[in-house]
Write a protein that holds these residues in place. Structure first.
Motif, mmCIF file in Angstrom:
data_model
loop_
_atom_site.group_PDB
_atom_site.id
_atom_site.type_symbol
_atom_site.label_atom_id
_atom_site.label_comp_id
_atom_site.label_asym_id
_atom_site.label_seq_id
_atom_site.Cartn_x
_atom_site.Cartn_y
_atom_site.Cartn_z
ATOM 1 N N THR A 1 0.836 -1.198 0.000
ATOM 2 C CA THR A 1 0.000 0.000 0.000
ATOM 3 C C THR A 1 0.870 1.246 0.000
ATOM 4 O O THR A 1 1.774 1.368 0.836
ATOM 5 C CB THR A 1 -0.901 0.020 1.259
ATOM 6 N N PRO A 2 0.646 2.169 -0.938
ATOM 7 C CA PRO A 2 1.443 3.408 -0.959
ATOM 8 C C PRO A 2 1.247 4.210 0.329
ATOM 9 O O PRO A 2 0.180 4.147 0.945
ATOM 10 C CB PRO A 2 0.871 4.178 -2.159
ATOM 11 N N LEU A 3 2.289 4.932 0.701
ATOM 12 C CA LEU A 3 2.177 5.798 1.875
ATOM 13 C C LEU A 3 1.628 7.137 1.406
ATOM 14 O O LEU A 3 2.273 7.867 0.654
ATOM 15 C CB LEU A 3 3.553 5.987 2.519
ATOM 16 N N SER A 4 0.437 7.457 1.827
ATOM 17 C CA SER A 4 -0.220 8.672 1.344
ATOM 18 C C SER A 4 -0.004 9.865 2.275
ATOM 19 O O SER A 4 -0.156 11.014 1.879
ATOM 20 C CB SER A 4 -1.723 8.436 1.173
ATOM 21 N N LYS A 5 0.378 9.605 3.524
ATOM 22 C CA LYS A 5 0.526 10.703 4.486
ATOM 23 C C LYS A 5 1.907 11.352 4.397
ATOM 24 O O LYS A 5 2.913 10.679 4.216
ATOM 25 C CB LYS A 5 0.282 10.187 5.909
ATOM 26 N N ASP A 6 1.921 12.667 4.529
ATOM 27 C CA ASP A 6 3.159 13.439 4.576
ATOM 28 C C ASP A 6 3.476 13.725 6.045
ATOM 29 O O ASP A 6 2.769 14.483 6.708
ATOM 30 C CB ASP A 6 2.968 14.741 3.787
ATOM 31 N N TYR A 7 4.550 13.102 6.545
ATOM 32 C CA TYR A 7 4.895 13.244 7.953
ATOM 33 C C TYR A 7 5.849 14.421 8.217
ATOM 34 O O TYR A 7 6.377 14.544 9.314
ATOM 35 C CB TYR A 7 5.505 11.947 8.482
ATOM 36 N N CYS A 8 6.058 15.267 7.219
ATOM 37 C CA CYS A 8 6.873 16.467 7.446
ATOM 38 C C CYS A 8 6.057 17.530 8.178
ATOM 39 O O CYS A 8 6.626 18.335 8.921
ATOM 40 C CB CYS A 8 7.369 17.048 6.115
ATOM 41 N N GLY A 9 4.764 17.529 7.923
ATOM 42 C CA GLY A 9 3.912 18.521 8.568
ATOM 43 C C GLY A 9 4.340 19.936 8.217
ATOM 44 O O GLY A 9 4.635 20.252 7.065
ATOM 45 N N THR A 10 4.417 20.787 9.223
ATOM 46 C CA THR A 10 4.763 22.195 8.993
ATOM 47 C C THR A 10 6.269 22.456 9.100
ATOM 48 O O THR A 10 6.709 23.600 8.965
ATOM 49 C CB THR A 10 4.039 23.101 10.018
ATOM 50 N N CYS A 11 7.051 21.408 9.334
ATOM 51 C CA CYS A 11 8.505 21.560 9.471
ATOM 52 C C CYS A 11 9.120 22.106 8.178
ATOM 53 O O CYS A 11 8.822 21.626 7.089
ATOM 54 C CB CYS A 11 9.144 20.218 9.825
ATOM 55 N N THR A 12 10.003 23.092 8.318
ATOM 56 C CA THR A 12 10.714 23.650 7.155
ATOM 57 C C THR A 12 12.225 23.682 7.411
ATOM 58 O O THR A 12 12.943 24.502 6.838
ATOM 59 C CB THR A 12 10.220 25.081 6.842
ATOM 60 N N ALA A 13 12.694 22.775 8.258
ATOM 61 C CA ALA A 13 14.124 22.781 8.637
ATOM 62 C C ALA A 13 15.034 22.712 7.421
ATOM 63 O O ALA A 13 16.031 23.448 7.329
ATOM 64 C CB ALA A 13 14.411 21.618 9.581
ATOM 65 N N CYS A 14 14.718 21.836 6.472
ATOM 66 C CA CYS A 14 15.583 21.676 5.297
ATOM 67 C C CYS A 14 15.547 22.916 4.411
ATOM 68 O O CYS A 14 16.585 23.362 3.901
ATOM 69 C CB CYS A 14 15.197 20.433 4.500
ATOM 70 N N VAL A 15 14.369 23.484 4.234
ATOM 71 C CA VAL A 15 14.218 24.696 3.414
ATOM 72 C C VAL A 15 15.022 25.840 4.015
ATOM 73 O O VAL A 15 15.756 26.555 3.323
ATOM 74 C CB VAL A 15 12.730 25.103 3.301
ATOM 75 N N ASP A 16 14.899 26.008 5.337
ATOM 76 C CA ASP A 16 15.558 27.117 6.031
ATOM 77 C C ASP A 16 17.078 26.966 6.062
ATOM 78 O O ASP A 16 17.806 27.968 6.055
ATOM 79 C CB ASP A 16 15.041 27.225 7.471
ATOM 80 N N ALA A 17 17.550 25.723 6.081
ATOM 81 C CA ALA A 17 18.990 25.487 6.257
ATOM 82 C C ALA A 17 19.785 25.558 4.955
ATOM 83 O O ALA A 17 21.004 25.758 4.986
ATOM 84 C CB ALA A 17 19.221 24.127 6.920
ATOM 85 N N CYS A 18 19.141 25.392 3.818
ATOM 86 C CA CYS A 18 19.871 25.337 2.544
ATOM 87 C C CYS A 18 20.517 26.692 2.237
ATOM 88 O O CYS A 18 19.814 27.681 2.026
ATOM 89 C CB CYS A 18 18.931 24.941 1.407
ATOM 90 N N PRO A 19 21.837 26.747 2.183
ATOM 91 C CA PRO A 19 22.517 28.042 2.013
ATOM 92 C C PRO A 19 22.409 28.631 0.605
ATOM 93 O O PRO A 19 22.669 29.811 0.403
ATOM 94 C CB PRO A 19 23.969 27.717 2.368
#
Length: 312
Positions: free
Chosen positions: A181-199
């Motif tokens: 069964t495909p995983l349909s849920k996105d467990y990142c939620g509101t986290c933007t750690a990766c977006v914020d950290a990318c220089p």
């Protein structure tokens, strides 16, 4: 003839025996939802100089065109998270963790050859092909479709038990097997750690990476000079980059791999910044003889190091 359920059990048993951390199964077919996303990504020129990503558009979306008669895509996870990291402090010259040891293409491809042999021994004559980041296969999308994880905001596959420090590999075969069964849920939620950290601001929006701005692209794929706009933004990475993974909360679940071939060369462990800067081509050939770093060649690695020095 075995049932699809039994075939799936055998595939997962073989995967476990060969040291893969996870195995997911999906029915081979056209990735309808991905077609417009891929087309839009290419139209934005996010592939940079990676022109090959625009090739074989149909095959990239439909594995039955890549492997005629294909019925199943088997997605596999192989861990590379190191027990002992190389220095990654602010001043240290850094390389991505996946490049610490031998080139994963060869290590995993050997396992996949054995995998196909074992399938034939235990099930019968099965035709297909094995892939490790080496053909137009949308590996992260197939892994998601087979229930192995979800695509994070950094576009990498994330797994709740392992994070993202792993390789993906695929078998596209003409065997019918019960899909997961495909995983349909996105467990990142509101986290933007990766977006914020990318220089370099490479994450254009959630799940969409502008490859032409990614440090991994700039240090490996880009053959021309690194654009001056990235001076002072490389954070000492000379081959690849782990920033968006290092800050991801899900990677607190990463566990050390058990693959001897991924252990760094002892000489590399002791490399100082001065050793990187003064490295000769002979040293490069010796230390990185079987390493992914051979992809940049000595000239490419030297260019990357010189670009960092020019920032100082």
């Amino acid at each position: 003839m075995l049932s699809p359920e039994k075939n799936a059990q055998i595939l997962k048993s073989i995967a476990q025996r060969l040291g893969f951390e996870a195995c997911g199964i999906a029915k081979a077919g056209f990735l309808e939802e991905e077609a417009p996303r891929l087309e839009n990504w290419l139209n934005q020129n996010y592939q940079g100089e990676m022109g090959y990503l625009a090739n074989h558009f149909d095959k990239r979306l439909d594995p039955t065109k890549l492997v005629p008669g294909a019925k199943t895509v088997v997605s596999l996870i192989y861990n590379y998270y190191p027990e002992n990291k190389l220095p990654e402090d602010t001043d240290s010259i850094k390389l991505a963790k996946y490049a610490y040891g031998e080139d994963y293409h060869f290590v995993i491809k050997d396992k996949l050859k054995t995998f196909i042999e074992l399938i034939r021994e235990e099930i019968g004559e099965v035709e297909g092909r094995a892939f490790v980041d080496s053909a137009p296969v949308m590996e992260r999308q197939w892994a998601q479709k087979s229930g192995l994880g979800w695509l994070g905001k950094n576009s990498l596959l994330l797994n709740r038990k392992m994070g993202s420090f792993f390789f993906l590999a695929e078998l596209i075969i003409d065997l019918e097997a019960q899909p997961d069964t495909p995983l349909s849920k996105d467990y990142c939620g509101t986290c933007t750690a990766c977006v914020d950290a990318c220089p370099t601001d490479a994450i254009a929006k959630a799940g969409v990476v502008d490859g032409s701005r990614c440090i991994s692209y700039l240090t490996i794929e880009l053959k021309d000079a690194i654009p001056s706009e990235f001076q002072g933004k490389m954070e000492n990475w000379v081959f690849g980059c782990d920033i968006c993974q290092d800050v991801c909360p899900w990677n607190r679940f990463s566990k050390p791999h058990s693959e001897p071939k991924f252990i760094p060369d002892p000489e590399l462990r002791d490399f100082s910044n001065q050793d990187w800067i003064e490295m000769t081509e002979d040293t490069f050939r010796k230390v990185f003889k079987k390493s992914p770093l051979k992809r940049t060649k000595f000239a490419g690695l030297s260019r990357n190091i010189e670009f960092l020095i020019s920032n100082d």
